[in-house]
Scaffold this active site. Structure first.
Site, short mmCIF file in Angstrom:
data_model
loop_
_atom_site.label_atom_id
_atom_site.label_comp_id
_atom_site.label_asym_id
_atom_site.label_seq_id
_atom_site.Cartn_x
_atom_site.Cartn_y
_atom_site.Cartn_z
N PHE A 3 0.93 -1.17 -0.02
CA PHE A 3 0.10 0.07 -0.14
C PHE A 3 0.73 1.25 0.01
O PHE A 3 1.82 1.22 0.81
CB PHE A 3 -0.92 0.07 1.25
CG PHE A 3 -1.76 -0.89 1.40
CD1 PHE A 3 -3.19 -0.66 0.76
CD2 PHE A 3 -1.91 -2.20 1.74
CE1 PHE A 3 -4.53 -1.59 0.86
CE2 PHE A 3 -2.84 -3.12 1.69
CZ PHE A 3 -3.94 -2.92 1.53
N ASP A 4 0.38 2.09 -0.95
CA ASP A 4 0.87 3.69 -0.86
C ASP A 4 0.10 4.11 0.73
O ASP A 4 -0.95 3.53 0.69
CB ASP A 4 0.59 4.44 -2.07
CG ASP A 4 0.78 5.65 -1.87
OD1 ASP A 4 1.86 6.37 -1.25
OD2 ASP A 4 -0.33 6.50 -1.73
N VAL A 5 0.67 5.08 1.03
CA VAL A 5 -0.09 5.51 2.40
C VAL A 5 -0.44 7.04 2.42
O VAL A 5 -1.88 7.08 2.64
CB VAL A 5 0.85 5.30 3.68
CG1 VAL A 5 0.45 5.90 4.93
CG2 VAL A 5 1.55 3.89 3.77
N THR A 8 -3.33 7.78 -0.23
CA THR A 8 -4.25 6.53 -0.40
C THR A 8 -4.89 6.37 0.66
O THR A 8 -5.94 5.93 1.00
CB THR A 8 -3.53 5.35 -0.90
OG1 THR A 8 -2.64 5.66 -2.05
CG2 THR A 8 -4.30 4.30 -1.17
#
Length: 227
Positions: A3-5, A8
């Protein structure tokens, strides 16, 4: 799932706008949030940029004159430090908790570790592992960032073909993940707004393997597929 944080899962645009609006109010001026994001994007992705969010001090000093804000370092430090209190999108924590029941979740963020620790706490600490700019020595979309994660995944007996990469940034994540042979999922957080906001515009749009406008929709789709 990787996951991009920031952007996102964490609503950094709201965090930036709220902090800048607070400074503006104290200075007796009014700013346009979308204009501020455009100026931020232009300043953030210029020569001499530092790691995020430390770079917000430099960015603030660059954009303050145009916005009519006081060009003083203490306000840039205030913008940087506001990252400690940025909020998650309303659906992020619950969706991650649901996904974590069946998948190992790995964070991949261009933020520094000190900021990520606050983001992870805001999200309920759902991650099996996390990679920050401090850990990798580089930032997405540099393939080296992804290769570091691939090495970790391999150490756990899996490969890049086993990963679903989830992100909102076409520039930082979706395009490069496609080039590296990953399956990807675009969370289009700005689906109801024009433009790319605080995120740099990609040279070319990449059609993702999966496309949702929220993390909740992704979690729902995964639950349905597993039935």
């Amino acid at each position: 799932m990787t996951f991009d944080v920031v952007g996102t899962l964490i609503d950094f645009e709201a965090g930036l706008k709220d902090c800048l609006a607070g400074i503006a109010s104290e200075a007796g001026v009014t700013i346009d949030g979308e204009e501020a994001l455009t100026l931020y994007r232009q300043a953030r992705y210029s020569d001499g940029a530092d790691l995020f969010p430390d770079d917000l001090v430099r960015v603030y000093l660059a954009i303050a004159p145009t916005l009519g804000l006081p060009a003083e370092r203490r306000y840039g430090e205030r913008l940087r430090d506001s990252a400690r209190s940025w909020k998650a999108f309303p659906d992020s924590a619950e969706a991650l908790a649901r996904l974590a029941r069946d998948y190992r979740l790995v964070a991949m963020t261009n933020a520094r570790r000190w900021a990520f620790d606050h983001f992870a706490a805001e999200l309920g600490n759902p991650f099996h592992a996390a990679f920050t700019a401090d850990d990798t020595g580089t930032e997405k979309p540099d393939p080296a960032f992804f290769e570091r994660v691939f090495d970790f995944v391999a150490s756990e007996g899996a490969g890049r073909e086993d990963i679903l990469h989830v992100a909102q940034s076409q520039y930082h994540d979706i395009g490069i993940s496609r080039k590296l042979g990953m399956t990807n999922c675009w969370i289009e957080r700005r689906h109801a707004q024009k433009g790319y906001g605080g995120t740099i515009e990609p040279a070319a749009f990449t059609t993702p393997d999966y496309h949702f406008t929220s993390m909740a929709d992704l979690a729902d789709a995964v639950a349905t597929a597993r039935k």
